[in-house]
Design an enzyme around this catalytic site. Structure first.
Site, PDB file in Angstrom:
ATOM      1  N   GLY A  24       0.780  -1.224   0.000  1.00  0.00           N
ATOM      2  CA  GLY A  24       0.000   0.000   0.000  1.00  0.00           C
ATOM      3  C   GLY A  24       0.816   1.280   0.000  1.00  0.00           C
ATOM      4  N   ILE A  25       0.372   2.240   0.814  1.00  0.00           N
ATOM      5  CA  ILE A  25       1.042   3.533   0.897  1.00  0.00           C
ATOM      6  C   ILE A  25       2.489   3.362   1.352  1.00  0.00           C
ATOM      7  CG2 ILE A  25       1.083   5.740   2.138  1.00  0.00           C
ATOM      8  CD1 ILE A  25      -1.989   5.611   2.186  1.00  0.00           C
ATOM      9  N   GLY A  90      -0.775   0.668  10.561  1.00  0.00           N
ATOM     10  CA  GLY A  90      -2.163   0.917  10.934  1.00  0.00           C
ATOM     11  C   GLY A  90      -3.062  -0.143  10.331  1.00  0.00           C
ATOM     12  N   TYR A 156     -11.051   2.275  14.867  1.00  0.00           N
ATOM     13  CA  TYR A 156      -9.946   2.792  14.059  1.00  0.00           C
ATOM     14  C   TYR A 156      -9.915   4.315  14.102  1.00  0.00           C
ATOM     15  CZ  TYR A 156      -7.403   3.842   9.686  1.00  0.00           C
ATOM     16  OH  TYR A 156      -6.537   4.334   8.735  1.00  0.00           O
ATOM     17  N   PRO A 186      -4.460  10.628   4.880  1.00  0.00           N
ATOM     18  CA  PRO A 186      -4.981  10.259   3.558  1.00  0.00           C
ATOM     19  C   PRO A 186      -6.487  10.000   3.618  1.00  0.00           C
ATOM     20  CG  PRO A 186      -3.084   8.910   4.193  1.00  0.00           C
ATOM     21  CD  PRO A 186      -3.571   9.599   5.421  1.00  0.00           C
ATOM     22  N   GLY A 187      -7.132  10.243   2.486  1.00  0.00           N
ATOM     23  CA  GLY A 187      -8.510   9.816   2.314  1.00  0.00           C
ATOM     24  C   GLY A 187      -8.520   8.409   1.745  1.00  0.00           C
TER      25      GLY A 187
END
Length: 265
Positions: A24-25, A90, A156, A186-187
């Site tokens: 991911g990110i 996360g 969360y 981030p969205g």
């Protein structure tokens, strides 16, 4: 270890740690920092998918205090310094349905993963930054921290909101000591985790993933740009924030959401 190509040398000589950096990110951030010349250390519970990764990988579950200590000790012994910390770890893997579905164990897990992993890692590595009077810490939060969805992100969102407050307090504490601390929220990002989230909730709701995606867009108030972010777009902001070009930015919470956030801050 395979040599890495660079497109510039902005971060040459810098040692960077990226948690949750195999997907991911986090994975996109690792690639961007390496392109800028940084030496990158990655931690994650899962082994990296790339067989020829150019970074140093440390397998660790940072929701456990002893694992944080292990990572810090390896970094101190092997590298002797740390210049950049990207607290990207996360997860939103807790039951949906609101307050009645969340047990004490769920709440504890949410806080351990999304808040306390960063708190412990900072505490372990900040002394080295303070000694060298320089460093940047980025906490990856979420727009969910300010726009919680009760039916799917309650635990969360609460944990990430606490992370925002902690990050601001830490930034104020160390700003005069050469350390910058910034939060990035981030969205919606087109990641593996988002795909799993959409597939899971689509199955629960007995609708298609496409319908679930549209429902999510509507639930968060719409995304003016009409799409999710690519992880590389979010990584570009994070790269800017750790670069010398962002030398006067600290204590901020920067939202990257395609215009989704519905209020003026």
């Amino acid at each position: 270890m395979k040599s890495k190509p660079t497109i510039d040398a902005v971060l040459a000589g810098k040692i960077a740690l990226v948690t949750g950096g195999t997907k991911g990110i986090g994975k996109a951030v690792v690639k961007r920092l390496e392109l800028a010349g940084a030496t990158v250390i990655v931690t994650a519970r899962n082994q990296p998918e790339e067989p020829d990764a150019t970074y140093t990988f440390i397998a660790a579950d940072l929701s456990r205090a002893e694992e944080v200590s292990k990572v810090a000790n390896i970094i101190h012994k092997q590298f002797g310094r740390i210049d950049i910390i990207i607290n990207n770890m996360g997860a939103n893997v807790y039951p949906g349905g609101g307050f009645s579905t969340l047990t004490d164990e769920h709440w504890d897990q949410a806080l351990q993963v999304n808040l306390l992993s960063s708190v412990r890692l900072d505490r372990a590595l900040l002394p080295a930054m303070l000694a060298q009077k320089s460093g940047v810490i980025i906490h990856i939060s979420s727009t969910s921290s300010q726009f919680p969805i009760w039916e799917s992100t309650m635990a969360y969102s609460v944990a990430k909101s606490a992370l925002n407050t902690y990050s601001k307090a830490l930034a104020t504490e160390v700003a005069g000591k050469g350390i910058r601390v910034v939060t990035v929220s981030p969205g919606l990002n087109k990641t593996e985790a988002m795909t799993y989230f959409l597939e899971d909730y689509a199955k629960q709701s007995n609708i298609s993933v496409e319908e679930m995606t549209q429902n999510l867009f509507e639930r968060v108030g719409g995304v003016p740009m009409g799409r999710m972010a690519e992880p590389e777009e979010t990584a570009e902001l994070i790269y800017f924030l750790v670069s010398p070009a962002a030398s006067y930015i600290t204590g901020a919470n920067l939202v990257i959401d395609g215009g989704n956030f519905p209020v003026v801050k």
